[in-house]
Structure formats: structure tokens, C-alpha cells
Design a protein around this motif. Structure first.
Motif, short mmCIF file in Angstrom:
data_model
loop_
_atom_site.label_atom_id
_atom_site.label_comp_id
_atom_site.label_asym_id
_atom_site.label_seq_id
_atom_site.Cartn_x
_atom_site.Cartn_y
_atom_site.Cartn_z
N THR A 1 26.73 62.33 66.84
CA THR A 1 26.35 62.92 65.52
C THR A 1 24.91 61.53 64.81
OG1 THR A 1 26.79 63.84 63.21
CG2 THR A 1 28.05 61.62 64.15
N ARG B 1 23.30 66.24 54.81
CA ARG B 1 24.25 67.23 54.64
C ARG B 1 25.32 66.63 53.88
NH1 ARG B 1 23.30 71.21 58.16
NH2 ARG B 1 21.47 70.86 58.91
N ARG C 1 33.08 67.16 65.41
CA ARG C 1 32.28 66.24 64.28
C ARG C 1 31.40 67.01 63.90
NH1 ARG C 1 26.00 68.04 67.02
NH2 ARG C 1 25.84 69.80 66.92
N ARG D 1 30.73 76.44 55.74
CA ARG D 1 29.16 77.02 55.08
C ARG D 1 30.63 77.78 53.75
NH1 ARG D 1 23.69 78.23 57.44
NH2 ARG D 1 23.15 76.49 57.91
N HIS E 1 35.31 66.16 41.83
CA HIS E 1 36.34 65.47 43.60
C HIS E 1 35.14 65.21 44.28
CE1 HIS E 1 37.52 65.79 47.28
NE2 HIS E 1 37.70 67.01 47.25
N ASN F 1 31.30 66.45 48.95
CA ASN F 1 30.20 66.31 49.02
C ASN F 1 28.62 66.55 48.13
OD1 ASN F 1 27.49 67.98 50.10
ND2 ASN F 1 29.06 68.88 51.95
#
Ligand code: ACO
Length: 327
Positions: free
Chosen positions: A30, A38, A153, A220, A254, A257
Motif C-alpha cells: 500500500t 481514498r 490491505r 464499495r 461516524h 472515510n
């Protein structure tokens, strides 16, 4: 005025081991660049020798109790949202109760993954609407590093460990928790799982070889459902309270991401200063993410008396929920 639940103290705790994206570059294929672009994550903390979920939860609880000026013996109830307890039995909540010496308190763990803290606060809210004198400790605490496959990863870069806590009691004043909305969709549970280590799949060589002791995720798909659910539950809270988005002083979502958080901010039409972000420092700490963020926002005085706070969560199960409050 009806009884309202208010938060009178917040606390958080992080484990001792810092793990940066650069450290991960040495462990799996990575890059710091990939992870940052990302996910927005730059580093996370994970437990070291002797550090457990209940250890972190107790530290967070002590910080929250100190801020609240509440002694452990005054607590009526301890609720811990977690998917990574020290042991199935006793619960983390009972271990915290013992460590604090909270002799009078009932104690239980709550399994709602990343939504655990919102679910926990909603339960505290219901108790306090009946009896505003109650003092309830709500904790979100996780040690996800023990459920992550450090050779995968696609998941190991995402998660971190930590704990956050809030002391909840009641008031007759016109402030506090105004609404909670909880949701779930078990039909989508397979998209984000830890299949093993429960009673359905005993520990066998076969189970371990399948990697069912670890978090497995269809990233995804989870992403798509997370953004949809978070947006819809945010609108549900806003509509229930007659709030427009520009009346919201702070959104604590939360921290899963950065792209999910950006998407949510755009959909709600909020400015960046109204969306609390700390994912770069801690990664996704599941049930701990909202209470850690709440504690940081509170201690840095982003929350002032009267501030309109909206909290939204989404996680495995799937579960999701929102909570609106006037600070
Ligand atoms: N480093 C480098 N490359 C990677 C890594 C990594 N750590 N992980 C995956 N890749 C590769 C993949 O193998 C793939 O390569 P390929 O195109 O050659 O096949 C490529 O990067 C793209 O992979 P995707 O999985 O399509 O990447 P995506 O843009 O979807 O990002 C991520 C993946 C970050 C997991 C994203 O889907 C996501 O955030 N999903 C939400 C999941 C989440 O937050 N779950 C947490 C629990 S639930 C909750 O808290 C909301």
C-alpha cells in the motif's frame, strides 16, 4: 417542560501504539498516498501490551466522570457500545463497573457496531425521560486491531482502536437530546462481517484458514449504502426538529472515510467548519469514533450552551441512526 437528557461530561482514551501509513507501507502493498486519497486516514492508534478494550473504556469513563463532577458510586447504569469486547462474558460494561467501583450501576454491552454510541445514548435518553435524576455512563470502545487481518490491505489500513464516553443525566430546561432515530437492515449484513468467533462457527483450522476471525468487507457496496443511509437519517433528524441545515452548528458523523464525510457535507449543504473531522488521526474506530469526536469537539469548545448538534452513524449489521441535541 418534559425531562430532557443532557451530556454533562465527555472523555476519551487512545492506546499507546501509533501506526502511521508509512508503517503500513512496510507491512502490506500500500502507500501513504493511496490511503490518504481514498480514506483521509494518516495514522491510527492500536493497543500495545496490557491494553484492552475495558482498559481504554475505563480511562475514557474516568475522564468523562471527572468533567461531569460525578462520582462512580452515583452512576445508575453503564452502557458500552462495542463489537470487540475483552471476552464474551463478562461484558466490557461489567469490567468497567468493577474498575470504577460503580457499585450501584447496572451494566451491559450493546452490539450495534459503529452505531453503538448513538444506540446507547438513545437508551439513556429513554431512561432519563422517565427519571431525570438518573446518571448514566454511555461508552463506545473498540479494539479493532485484534479483528483485522494485517495481511489484507483492503481492510487493515482503515481501522484503529480507542474509546469515548459521555455522562448523561436529566434537566427540566429546554435543551439536551431532542430526537433519536435508529435503523437497521439485517438483509445487508453479509457486506461487512466477522463470521467466526461467535457460536455459529467454532474455532477450527478450517474456519481460521477462511479468515473468518477477521473483518471482511465489500468496501464499495458498504460505501454506497453508508452515504445513502447517513444522508437519509440526517434529514430525518432535521425534519423531526424543524431544523434547516444552516441552523446546525456542528455535525459529528461516524468517522469511517473522508470521502463519505465530504459526500454527506455536500448533500446537506454544510460548510466545512460545521463538519467535525478527526479521521486523519485515528482511522475508523467504529463505536468509539463518535464519542471520541464528541469529546474533542467539547474540549476545544466547538460546542457551546445552545449549540445545535447533529450526530449520525452507520455500521455493520447494517445499523444506522441519528441524534439531535441542543448542547
Ligand atoms: N492500498 C493500495 N491499493 C489498495 C488498497 C490499499 N490499502 N486497498 C485496495 N487497493 C486496491 C484494490 O485492490 C483495487 O485494485 P485493482 O483496481 O487493481 O483491483 C483498487 O485499489 C481499488 O479498490 P477499491 O476497493 O475499488 O477502492 P475504493 O475506491 O472503493 O476504496 C475503500 C476502498 C476505501 C475501502 C472504500 O470502498 C470505502 O471506504 N468503503 C467504505 C467502507 C468502510 O468505511 N467500512 C468501514 C466499516 S462501515 C463504516 O464504518 C461505515
Amino acid at each position: 417542560m418534559p425531562n430532557r437528557a443532557i451530556i454533562i461530561g465527555t472523555g476519551s482514551a487512545l492506546p499507546s501504539r501509533l501506526l502511521t501509513n508509512r508503517d503500513l507501507e512496510a507491512m502490506v502493498e500500500t502507500s501513504d498516498e493511496w490511503i490518504k486519497t481514498r480514506t483521509g486516514i494518516e495514522q491510527r492508534y492500536i493497543v500495545g501490551e496490557g491494553e484492552t478494550n475495558s482498559f481504554l473504556a475505563t480511562r475514557a469513563a474516568k475522564n468523562a466522570l471527572e468533567m461531569a463532577g460525578v462520582r462512580p458510586q452515583e452512576l445508575d447504569l453503564i452502557i458500552v457500545g462495542t463489537l470487540t469486547p475483552d471476552t464474551p462474558m463478562p461484558s466490557v460494561a461489567c469490567l468497567v463497573q468493577k474498575e470504577l467501583g460503580a457499585k450501584k450501576a447496572g451494566a451491559f454491552d450493546l452490539s450495534a457496531t459503529c452505531s453503538g454510541f448513538i444506540y446507547g445514548l438513545s437508551i439513556a435518553d429513554k431512561f432519563i425521560r422517565d427519571n431525570r435524576k438518573m446518571k448514566i455512563l454511555v461508552i463506545g470502545s473498540e479494539v479493532l486491531s485484534r479483528r483485522v487481518n494485517w495481511t489484507d490491505r483492503t481492510t487493515c489500513v482503515l481501522f484503529g482502536d480507542g474509546a469515548g464516553a459521555a455522562v448523561v443525566t436529566g434537566t427540566k430546561e429546554d435543551r439536551g437530546i431532542l430526537s433519536t432515530h435508529l435503523h437497521a437492515d439485517g438483509a445487508l449484513g453479509d457486506l461487512l462481517t466477522i463470521k467466526g468467533l461467535g457460536t455459529a462457527h467454532p474455532v477450527t483450522m478450517e474456519m481460521l484458514e477462511l479468515g473468518w476471525q477477521y473483518i471482511q468487507m465489500q468496501g464499495r457496496e458498504v460505501f454506497k449504502h453508508a452515504v445513502k443511509a447517513l444522508e437519509s437519517v440526517a434529514w430525518e433528524a432535521l425534519n423531526a426538529n424543524g431544523w434547516t441545515t444552516d441552523q446546525v452548528d456542528l455535525l459529528i458523523a461516524h468517522q469511517a472515510n473522508m470521502r463519505i464525510l465530504d459526500f454527506l457535507r455536500e448533500k446537506l449543504g454544510l460548510t466545512t467548519d460545521k463538519v467535525f473531522i478527526n479521521i486523519h488521526k485515528y482511522g475508523n474506530t467504529s463505536a468509539a469514533s463518535i464519542p471520541i469526536a464528541l469529546d474533542e469537539a467539547n474540549r476545544s469548545r466547538l460546542l457551546l450552551p445552545g449549540s445545535k448538534l447533529l450526530m449520525v452513524a452507520f455500521g455493520g449489521g447494517f445499523t444506522w441512526g441519528s441524534l439531535a441535541m441542543r448542547w
